[in-house]
Design an enzyme around this catalytic site. Structure first.
Site, PDB file in Angstrom:
ATOM      1  N   GLU A  72       2.088   1.905  -3.454  1.00 12.70           N
ATOM      2  CA  GLU A  72       1.055   2.417  -4.211  1.00 12.70           C
ATOM      3  C   GLU A  72       1.212   4.080  -4.223  1.00 12.70           C
ATOM      4  OE1 GLU A  72      -2.665   4.160  -3.523  1.00 12.70           O
ATOM      5  OE2 GLU A  72      -3.246   1.788  -2.894  1.00 12.70           O
ATOM      6  N   HIS A  73       1.205   4.430  -2.840  1.00  8.41           N
ATOM      7  CA  HIS A  73       1.093   5.796  -2.519  1.00  8.41           C
ATOM      8  C   HIS A  73       2.269   6.564  -3.498  1.00  8.41           C
ATOM      9  CE1 HIS A  73      -1.770   7.130   1.078  1.00  8.41           C
ATOM     10  NE2 HIS A  73      -2.165   5.975   0.467  1.00  8.41           N
ATOM     11  N   HIS A 100       0.819  -1.128   0.137  1.00  4.31           N
ATOM     12  CA  HIS A 100      -0.073   0.043   0.004  1.00  4.31           C
ATOM     13  C   HIS A 100       0.890   1.278  -0.062  1.00  4.31           C
ATOM     14  CE1 HIS A 100      -2.167   2.993   2.553  1.00  4.31           C
ATOM     15  NE2 HIS A 100      -2.830   2.865   1.523  1.00  4.31           N
ATOM     16  N   GLU A 114      -3.910   8.261   7.661  1.00  2.00           N
ATOM     17  CA  GLU A 114      -5.146   7.234   6.792  1.00  2.00           C
ATOM     18  C   GLU A 114      -5.341   6.100   7.994  1.00  2.00           C
ATOM     19  OE1 GLU A 114      -3.516   5.643   3.344  1.00  2.00           O
ATOM     20  OE2 GLU A 114      -5.513   4.756   2.918  1.00  2.00           O
TER      21      GLU A 114
END
Lengths: 426, 431
Positions: B70-71, B67, B142
């Site tokens: 991905e960012h 993840h 997040e």
């Protein structure tokens, strides 16, 4: 670009939107009335009672079984606020039989069913079924309370409550918890009869259809009672003068602070400056290239979400960000700086162009879903101002820097709401 | 370029495998305004132990790194790719699931340019120490946002209860502590292992010309050089059949309790049509038992034990499969007992052919509805393709399901030992 055929019928309007884009056909019924304390809870309950049983399918199970038989037709209801109006929406979506092996006439059955849900609900002794009403009262209470558990939604709702005290807009879309218990099958039924007569009612049919016969279907199945008033009731609130900015801090046992800020734009969907306001919001906080995202998130790494959005019919601008409780001052300062930059015209031509391209794209994409299409067109029912899609696209292009600055100058900070953790409290 | 025609659905799909191994699919949809494209790698949060490309030993990487990557892939030496997309009138995004990472855009203009941007940014990593550190603050927020979300905590709570070892039990974003250990070097190592074109799929749906678009992609790929394709060696977890924790309660600052029951699948089909059939059979079974037209739904609703948040779903990936049933409730203990009882007392003889046909009809209708959405088509097609099966086989496989097929998945999954209950309850009530 969009073919919309509007026909005024007895007690309602039909909007036909023929298209071969989809594999299903969609029916959307909308009923609109001014938001008012006395009726908001009754209205919030009504569509949920409808979807619990009709005359022919008197229980939830019977109705849902029938929907399954119609190749998994979906039925759902919801409530929204648009400006000072409260809108009941009922959606029925059914497969287009041309994609099935068998070819039953599903659209006709769907129109018939939707009309029955709204016009021939399950009754006992000439009023709603008490067991259904009690059951849905319980569910409604749970729905009202559940907002509390979703902290992002809760923070937004609290901001609106604080900011719009004494305005109908402060009312919760699902009504008032304290008014639920007193509702009876009789009181709900008499309100229902009144709503059918007084609400402004619009039926949208979207999909692959033959227009004349579809219109005939709508006309023959939707037999609304004769109306007591010709014109739909108009809602209005006087403009609010902001004397001082309110700051509200609330503490709960949570890990992330939810910062929600409300501004008055003094511009609504009705106004010429509406497109410039959209442009303002796009540069300020509407997208991932906007000032809030770049400065609060990307540069300062204070937040995962930092954005703004408009309540178009109410003329509000809302900012929201999820931050570490200790970073409140830092985040507020950056947000204030971005607003100041907007008012001073501190944004580039590139930001202008980028925002126009993204707004245009967003609008066109919204029109690709049946739901989005209806929502866009329904603005023209809520507002006395009619804005065709072509105008929307052309006027967005014409917005100038000066227009955006003029709009920015009108925007006033009203209320700051911060939901934060209890660190150091216990 | 291969053309695949689906007569009943009136769809035509175009496919080509690029010389570097990349699978490309194009589904023209002439009446739509928007084009939607996803570029997906078969790499998700569960891939936390593997042999890095060019190495020989298994390596464990920090939780949440897929993840994080991905960012970070959106950031380039000359700025942020989001900016590039919005200048071109597109809206871009990405998501990481247990088993996939997808990058996507949608746009109604400049489609060729946007497609070029999508392919190029995913195929040109740029990670720096400074930006990696900065991202830790953003992802930290997040994670905090999800920490405050009771539905998310409950969802991961039940998965954590089902699994003893498998990393599906770990939150996709990791924890604030685990992401602290992520470095630029680790990101490159993961990228090189999982982002080879042969491990990826590009799907485009919208008002496009398939011939010109396929040519554009060919040309784009030919300009670039890649290492030889080499299959990824992932660690295979030896997960016991039973649930790890049968009952768990999470007190939170909420007013309404929530309850989910998780069901751990005993077998997971490797791939192909059998896998599709297994997944659909389980979903049909859940629909039969818990759908809004089922007797159980009506009874539980009347008792006030469930409300409109009640939902159920079965997911099957390569190494794991689980179902989840539940929602908001006034009485979490009573609801979990009811749900368990319904499943454990399932009898094949009670499921009639007529009822099965009704559930199938419903499923076929909702599949058609899902096909209205370009997002659904691209994302689900990719998921099924990674399982070596096809989204467009859903209707024929649904039609082929028999009462015996449904009974078989029930017998496989409905055992007390394979169930786990997880609840979120108001904090005040517990002292």
């Amino acid at each position: 670009m969009i073919r919309e055929y509007i026909t005024t019928m007895k007690g309602f309007r039909t909007h036909l939107l023929p298209t071969d884009k989809y594999k299903t056909n969609t029916l959307v019924l909308k009923m609109k009335a001014p938001l008012a304390k006395e009726i908001v809870t009754l209205r919030a309950l009504l569509p949920y009672v409808w979807q619990s049983g009709t005359k022919t399918y008197p229980s939830m199970k019977a109705l849902r079984t029938h929907l399954d038989e119609l190749y998994g037709a979906t039925l759902n209801v919801d409530l929204t606020k648009k400006g000072e109006y409260h809108i009941i929406t009922v959606r029925l979506d059914v497969a287009n039989e041309k994609f099935l092996k068998e070819q039953p006439s599903l659209l006709r059955q769907a129109v018939q069913l939707l009309s029955e849900i709204v016009l021939s609900p399950a009754l006992e002794n000439g009023r709603f079924v008490s067991q259904i009403v009690e059951q849905e009262k319980r569910a409604l209470k749970q729905r009202i309370q559940s907002v509390y558990d979703d902290k992002m939604r809760y923070a937004n709702l609290r901001l609106v409550e604080e900011m719009c005290q004494n305005e109908p807009y402060a009312l919760h879309v699902h009504g008032r918890l304290e008014d639920v218990d007193a509702i009876t099958p009789e009181s709900l039924f008499s309100y229902y009869e009144k709503a059918l007569q007084e609400d402004e009612i619009d039926l949208y049919i979207i999909g692959d259809m033959e227009e004349t016969s579809t219109l005939e279907m709508a006309q023959s199945y939707f037999q609304f009672p004769s109306r007591s008033t010709q014109e739909a009731k108009q809602a209005s609130t006087p403009p609010k003068a902001i004397t001082n900015v309110r700051e509200v801090v609330e503490k709960q046992d949570i890990k992330q602070g939810k910062l929600n800020i409300g501004y008055r734009t003094h511009i609504t969907y009705e106004d010429d400056d509406y497109y410039a306001l959209q442009q303002f919001n796009g540069i300020f906080g509407g997208f991932s290239h906007s000032k809030l995202f770049i400065n609060v998130r990307e540069k300062a790494s204070l937040a995962y979400y930092a954005a703004s959005r408009l309540e178009s019919h109410k003329g509000l601008l809302m900012v929201m960000a999820g931050i570490e409780p200790a970073n409140y001052e830092k985040a507020m300062q950056i947000i204030h700086e971005q607003m100041k930059a907007m008012k001073q015209g501190d944004f580039t031509d590139e930001e202008m162009e980028q925002t126009k391209a993204v707004i245009r794209n967003q609008l066109l994409e919204t029109l690709d879903t049946p739901r989005g299409l209806v929502e866009v067109l329904y603005h023209n029912v809520v507002s006395s101002r009619k804005r065709p899609i072509e105008e929307w696209l052309a006027k967005t292009d014409e917005v100038s820097r000066e227009d955006v600055i003029r709009v920015a100058e009108k925007i006033e900070l009203d209320t700051i709401y911060f939901l934060t953790g209890m660190e150091g409290e216990q | 370029m291969e053309k695949i025609v689906y007569d009943q659905l009136q769809e035509q799909l175009y496919y080509e495998k690029m010389p570097n191994g990349l699978d490309v699919y194009i589904l023209p949809k002439k009446s739509f305004n928007k084009t939607y494209a996803t570029f997906t790698t078969k790499y998700g949060s569960v891939d936390n132990q593997f042999v890095p490309r060019g190495k020989t030993e298994m390596k464990r990487v920090p939780d949440g790194i897929a993840h994080f990557l991905e960012h970070k892939l959106f950031e380039k030496e000359d700025g942020d790719v989001f900016q590039q997309f919005s200048k071109q009138g597109a809206s871009a995004n990405a998501f990481t699931s247990f088993t996939r990472t997808a990058y996507l855009f949608s746009s109604t203009s400049n489609v060729e340019k946007n497609l070029e941007t999508l392919i190029d940014f995913v195929q040109t990593p740029y990670f720096s120490e400074q930006t990696v550190e900065k991202e830790k603050g953003i992802i930290g927020q997040e994670i905090r946002m999800y920490d405050d979300n009771p539905d998310w905590r409950l969802y991961f709570g039940v998965i954590e209860s089902l699994y003893q070892h498998h990393p599906v039990k770990i939150d996709i974003a990791g924890t604030v502590e685990s992401i602290a250990g992520i470095t630029k070097e680790l990101l490159y190592e993961c990228y090189e292992t999982f982002y080879h074109p042969s491990n990826m799929l590009l799907f485009i749906v919208g008002p496009v010309d398939e011939t010109a678009m396929m040519e554009q992609i060919r040309h784009n790929q030919m300009k670039k050089t890649f290492l030889e394709a080499s299959p990824v060696q992932r660690f295979v977890y030896n997960e016991p059949e039973g649930a790890a924790t049968p009952y768990r309660v999470i007190p939170m600052h909420v007013q309404t309790s929530k309850c989910l029951v998780g069901i751990k699948a005993k077998y997971v089909m490797q791939k192909g049509k059998e896998k599709l059939k297994h997944e659909l059979a389980m979903n049909v079974l859940l629909d039969y038992l818990f759908g809004k037209s089922s007797p159980h739904y009506e009874r539980l609703y009347k008792l006030g034990l469930i409300d409109e948040t009640f939902a159920y779903e079965y997911t099957e990936e390569e190494q794991f499969g689980f179902a989840i049933v539940g929602g908001d409730t006034s009485n979490p203990d009573q609801l979990s007992e009811e749900l368990k009882h319904i499943m454990l007392s399932f009898q094949e003889s009670k499921l009639t052919v007529e009822e099965l046909e009704r559930v199938k009809k419903k499923k076929i209708g909702s599949f058609l509805r899902a096909l209205n959405s370009p997002e659904y088509i691209a994302n689900q097609f990719t998921r099924y393709a990674f399982h070596e099966t096809s989204l467009f086989d859903v209707v024929p496989v649904l039609e082929s399901l028999t009462v015996a097929d449904i009974a078989q998945v029930a017998n496989e999954c409905f055992h007390e030992s394979q169930l786990a209950v997880c609840q979120v309850v108001p904090k005040e009530e517990r002292t």
